[in-house]
Design an enzyme around this catalytic site. Structure first.
Site, PDB file in Angstrom:
ATOM      1  N   CYS A   1       0.841  -1.206   0.000  1.00 13.48           N
ATOM      2  CA  CYS A   1       0.000   0.000   0.000  1.00 13.48           C
ATOM      3  C   CYS A   1       0.870   1.248   0.000  1.00 13.48           C
ATOM      4  O   CYS A   1       1.353   1.678   1.060  1.00 13.48           O
ATOM      5  CB  CYS A   1      -0.942  -0.020   1.201  1.00 13.48           C
ATOM      6  SG  CYS A   1      -2.028   1.424   1.254  1.00 13.48           S
TER       7      CYS A   1
ATOM      8  N   CYS B   1      -0.469   4.114   2.080  1.00 18.52           N
ATOM      9  CA  CYS B   1      -0.268   3.957   3.527  1.00 18.52           C
ATOM     10  C   CYS B   1       1.190   4.212   3.905  1.00 18.52           C
ATOM     11  O   CYS B   1       1.473   4.846   4.907  1.00 18.52           O
ATOM     12  CB  CYS B   1      -0.603   2.532   3.989  1.00 18.52           C
ATOM     13  SG  CYS B   1      -2.069   1.817   3.260  1.00 18.52           S
ATOM     14  N   ASP B   2       2.101   3.666   3.142  1.00 20.29           N
ATOM     15  CA  ASP B   2       3.492   3.600   3.598  1.00 20.29           C
ATOM     16  C   ASP B   2       4.483   4.453   2.809  1.00 20.29           C
ATOM     17  O   ASP B   2       5.647   4.571   3.210  1.00 20.29           O
ATOM     18  CB  ASP B   2       3.962   2.128   3.559  1.00 20.29           C
ATOM     19  CG  ASP B   2       3.126   1.254   4.493  1.00 20.29           C
ATOM     20  OD1 ASP B   2       2.703   1.768   5.545  1.00 20.29           O
ATOM     21  OD2 ASP B   2       2.881   0.087   4.164  1.00 20.29           O
TER      22      ASP B   2
END
Ligand code: NDP
Length: 317
Positions: free
Chosen positions: A141, A144-145
């Site tokens: 992701c 997300c990261d």
């Protein structure tokens, strides 16, 4: 009722942000929800490290911790959280039947909220999975990261719309993005391909597959192979992103619910309703577009409110 059979007003299947948020709302509405966690209690967030984009956590929060907190919040209002795996459902009647752990337990429910999520696909390399599990720089992701790799060099595997979108997202944050495409062309839409090709710091490596992700405790590189020439080389990177698709965890519902071509449950637009009365869906099981914890939580809330109204209209209190 026999010992292994039980009737509930509201059964929630799945324990990611969608399931727990549905539980918080359903419990507060006195639906006395029973929630089954499934094979991966806490869902996909237990595979990430820091979550920095969920509103309300100014310092960020660790993914597994966030799921523990959500579970505690659901339990504070007396959600009955259980371990167990749904092995069969029967949605023929007005009361829905759900089998847990191959018949160990049978639940009949007036309403069912499905929040079984989706699972990211991985390449399956030992080095990839080891570093993923160690929180060492392998992620599925970018949204997300990606933030943790600002100014660094990273690679992303995949050639669909998700990979193209995530590569452009990473390119805005990172110094350099290698895009590893296994064929000599991309599957992504023309518009997305053009966007990726126009970004100067994305280098697309066609006909390339990953041999190994390098690094003991964190990603230090990737060994890749040009399948057209057989040549191998090492990319110096600190982040390795995999964007080769997701699989919604919906197989068990297939005989009963309308699914799209990829297996995502179809909801009535703007609601959490499915094609079966009293069965609702929340989170990634119905969403291949946004796939964020906060959108999953939002649809979890919708599912619980829809279930509450449905039960009230049926006179079930
Ligand atoms: P897709 O299934 O469309 O693409 C997966 C990609 O991963 C393919 O390019 C595939 O390669 C590649 N791949 C699969 N397995 C491997 C492997 N083992 N090694 C290397 N590469 C591999 O998934 P997406 O998540 O990209 O998209 C899912 C759906 O969501 C699609 O319908 C897409 O259009 C849609 N979507 C739309 C967006 C938008 O409109 N903004 C944004 C994101 C997704 P190959 O091509 O060789 O099979």
């Amino acid at each position: 009722m026999s010992e292994n059979k039980e009737h509930v007003k509201c059964l929630i299947i799945g324990s990611g942000p969608a399931g727990y948020t549905a539980a918080i709302y359903a419990a507060r509405a006195d639906l006395k929800p029973v929630l089954y966690q499934g094979l991966q209690p806490g869902g996909q967030l237990t595979e990430t490290t820091e979550v920095d984009n969920f509103p309300g956590y100014p310092e960020g929060i660790n993914g597994p911790q966030m799921m523990i907190d959500l579970q505690k919040q659901a339990e504070r209002f007396d959600t009955d959280v259980r371990t167990g795996w749904v092995t069969r459902v029967d949605f023929t009647g007005p009361v829905h039947e759900v089998e847990i752990d191959n018949g160990k337990h049978i639940i009949t429910a007036d309403s069912v909220i499905i929040a079984t999520g989706a699972s990211a696909k991985w390449l399956g390399l030992e080095s990839e999975l080891r570093l993923r599990d160690a929180g060492g720089g392998v992620s599925a992701c970018a949204v997300c990261d990606g933030f943790f790799y600002r100014g660094q060099d990273v690679a992303i595997v995949g050639a669909g719309d998700t990979a193209a979108e995530e590569a452009s997202y990473l390119a805005k944050l990172c110094n350099k993005v290698y895009m590893l495409v296994r064929r000599d062309e991309m599957r992504a839409s023309k518009a997305m391909q053009t966007r990726v090709m126009n970004m100067e710091n994305i280098e697309i490596l066609f006909n390339h597959e990953t041999v190994e992700v390098l690094g003991e405790h964190g990603v230090e590189g990737a060994k890749v192979k040009n399948t057209a020439t057989g040549e191998e080389r090492e990319l110096k990177i600190t982040g390795f992103f995999v964007a080769i698709g997701h699989k919604p965890n919906t197989d068990v519902f297939k005989p009963w619910l309308d699914l799209d071509g990829q297996g995502y449950i179809k909801n009535v637009p703007g609601t959490a309703k499915t094609n079966v009365e009293g069965v609702f869906v929340a989170g990634d099981a119905a969403d291949h577009v946004y796939r964020q914890a906060v959108t999953a939580a939002g649809t979890g809330c919708m599912a619980a409110l829809d279930a509450e109204r449905y039960l009230a209209n049926k006179g079930i209190h």
